[in-house]
Design a protein around this motif. Structure first.
Motif, PDB file in Angstrom:
ATOM      1  N   SER A  19       0.907  -1.194   0.046  1.00 24.99           N
ATOM      2  CA  SER A  19      -0.136  -0.005   0.043  1.00 24.99           C
ATOM      3  C   SER A  19       0.914   1.338  -0.060  1.00 24.99           C
ATOM      4  N   GLU A  51       5.010  15.949  -1.991  1.00 27.49           N
ATOM      5  CA  GLU A  51       4.165  15.538  -3.414  1.00 27.49           C
ATOM      6  C   GLU A  51       4.305  16.662  -4.311  1.00 27.49           C
ATOM      7  N   GLY A  56      -0.521   8.914   4.280  1.00 31.05           N
ATOM      8  CA  GLY A  56      -0.905   7.536   4.765  1.00 31.05           C
ATOM      9  C   GLY A  56      -1.354   7.426   6.291  1.00 31.05           C
ATOM     10  N   GLU A  97      -5.048  14.655  -1.480  1.00 30.02           N
ATOM     11  CA  GLU A  97      -6.004  14.734  -0.734  1.00 30.02           C
ATOM     12  C   GLU A  97      -6.093  15.976   0.086  1.00 30.02           C
TER      13      GLU A  97
HETATM   14  C1  PLP Z   1      -0.135  11.067  -1.845  1.00 29.45           C
HETATM   15  C2  PLP Z   1      -0.583   9.704  -1.100  1.00 29.45           C
HETATM   16  N1  PLP Z   1       0.395   9.139  -0.358  1.00 29.45           N
HETATM   17  C3  PLP Z   1       0.013   8.032   0.455  1.00 29.45           C
HETATM   18  C4  PLP Z   1      -1.152   7.853   0.120  1.00 29.45           C
HETATM   19  C5  PLP Z   1      -1.581   6.371   1.056  1.00 29.45           C
HETATM   20  O1  PLP Z   1      -1.878   5.289   0.411  1.00 29.45           O
HETATM   21  P1  PLP Z   1      -2.583   4.089   0.759  1.00 29.45           P
HETATM   22  O2  PLP Z   1      -3.919   4.522   0.959  1.00 29.45           O
HETATM   23  O3  PLP Z   1      -2.518   3.154  -0.272  1.00 29.45           O
HETATM   24  O4  PLP Z   1      -1.881   3.651   2.160  1.00 29.45           O
HETATM   25  C6  PLP Z   1      -2.244   8.354  -0.426  1.00 29.45           C
HETATM   26  C7  PLP Z   1      -3.499   7.783  -0.289  1.00 29.45           C
HETATM   27  O5  PLP Z   1      -4.324   8.623  -0.796  1.00 29.45           O
HETATM   28  C8  PLP Z   1      -1.735   9.522  -1.159  1.00 29.45           C
HETATM   29  O6  PLP Z   1      -2.788  10.028  -2.015  1.00 29.45           O
END
Ligand code: PLP
Length: 399
Positions: free
Chosen positions: A105, A190, A140, A195
């Motif tokens: 994940s 990022e 996350g 989000e």
């Molecule tokens: C930029 C970013 N990093 C990390 C995550 C976490 O990913 P996961 O939900 O697969 O743990 C997300 C999830 O939306 C995300 O958009």
């Protein structure tokens, strides 16, 4: 089961963390279409939160999965895994990275990336603990799982705490250079905050992030979990910005819907993890990696990224046109097919998304006031046109 029966079971037995969900259960998908329990058709402009880059039921992905299920689903990373090695090669040969590690994940990928950065600093004898990330970012939901593990030998390089987390305003170059200092182990960023409201960094900011890391001797971890794999119009979003990270994390689109995450690193960073420093039971198993290979091959061979870039440009321009006519729209932001439509305060994004669902269009939200459009990269002009018509009706109140 019909929707009411599913809702009843869910309410009784599932953790309430998703609250009242959108009132639909999709049971089938094809291309950019989804079908619910009652057979009703929807056009997907969300892609399961930026996951389904190839849409639903992609022929190459389906064939790869069927073949892998027939061969073997899981073995273990104790043994060599052809699909794991091939996917690692595909990712490294098509990016600035040298080594890969697979997990399950996005959160797990970021947790592993932070752990790698801390180990890198430990190996250098500096033991820096500060991790700088941006306000409004999302990386996350795991906690310090390492410290929950009751074996001291695993804690020693990272003690007493996994890290000191410091958050700076996104886009503020002054704050960046003030905060990223000789104590900083890594900066986690990022290129487009997903989000947090679909907010792209300016090209100057990402270069400044790189420069600040170089000046302080800190590693740059780029979270490409949402932006990676064609979402922004290039294979990886750092390619828009003329800079390269030391570590990059992926998940979401990598398996085309099959759970898989990845930590990618340049050699100097990857070398910090020695035998036994990291691992995963499922991470990089044959099934997940077969999916990843199919996704990568499809992205590289078929022009789907180019289509996404073109459609992203068209969709953004059309949304900006809509903004001129509709007072409900405050701004339009994004890169490629990762677009946000910020609504005026009086409009709740969740209400608009629900109204769009009733009209047969699946769209997402980010924060209270932003609609999020992250459709499959195979979306067409005709599908986009229909969605825009529906959105205009919803936001002008003539729904
Ligand atoms: C930029 C970013 N990093 C990390 C995550 C976490 O990913 P996961 O939900 O697969 O743990 C997300 C999830 O939306 C995300 O958009």
């Amino acid at each position: 089961m019909d929707l009411e029966q599913i809702k009843e079971l869910d309410k009784k037995y599932y953790f309430g963390v998703f609250g009242e969900r959108m009132p639909v259960c999709f049971v089938r998908g094809e291309g950019c279409r989804l079908y619910d329990t009652e057979g009703r058709e929807y056009t997907d402009f969300f892609g399961g939160i930026a996951v389904n880059v190839l849409g639903h039921g992609n022929a190459r992905l389906k064939a790869a999965l069927h073949a892998q299920v027939d061969a073997v689903v899981h073995t273990s990373s104790i043994y060599y895994i052809e699909q794991q090695a091939r996917l690692a090669a595909l990712l490294c040969e098509n990016s600035c990275m040298d080594k890969a590690f697979f997990c399950n994940s996005g959160a797990e990928a970021n947790e592993g990336a932070i752990k790698l950065a801390l180990k890198y600093s430990y190996e250098k004898g500096e033991k820096r603990k500060k991790i700088v990330s941006a306000k409004n970012s999302f990386h996350g939901r795991t906690m310090y799982t390492l410290f929950a593990t009751g074996q001291e030998k695993f804690h020693i390089p990272y003690a007493p705490l996994p890290a000191d987390f410091v958050h700076i305003p996104y886009g503020d170059i002054g704050a960046l250079f003030e905060t990223v200092d000789g104590q900083t182990c890594a900066v986690l960023m990022e290129t487009v905050q997903g989000e947090g409201g679909v907010i792209p960094a300016s090209p100057g900011y990402m270069q400044a992030v790189r420069d600040a890391c170089d000046k302080a001797g800190a590693l740059l971890i780029l979270d490409e979990i949402q932006t990676g794999l064609g979402r922004t119009g290039k294979l990886f979003s750092y390619m828009h910005y003329g800079m390269e990270p030391d570590i990059m994390t992926l998940a979401k689109a990598l398996g085309g819907g099959v759970p898989i995450g990845a930590i990618l690193a340049k050699q100097h960073a990857a070398d910090a993890f020695k035998k036994g420093d990291h691992g995963s039971t499922f991470g990089g198993n044959p099934l997940a990696c077969a999916a990843g290979i199919a996704v990568m091959e499809e992205l590289l061979d078929t022009g789907v990224i180019e289509n996404g870039a073109k459609m992203g440009g068209l969709l953004k321009a059309s949304l900006e046109g809509l903004m001129q006519r509709l007072p409900a729209i405050k701004s339009v932001r994004g890169l490629g097919l990762m677009l946000g439509v910020e609504l005026e305060e009086s409009h709740k994004a969740a209400d608009a998304a629900r109204a769009m669902l009733e009209k047969g269009f699946v769209i997402g939200t980010a924060e209270e006031n932003t609609l999020r459009l992250t459709p499959p990269l195979i979306i067409t002009k005709a599908e986009t046109h229909k969605m825009l018509e529906a959105l205009e009706q919803v936001l002008s109140g003539s729904a």
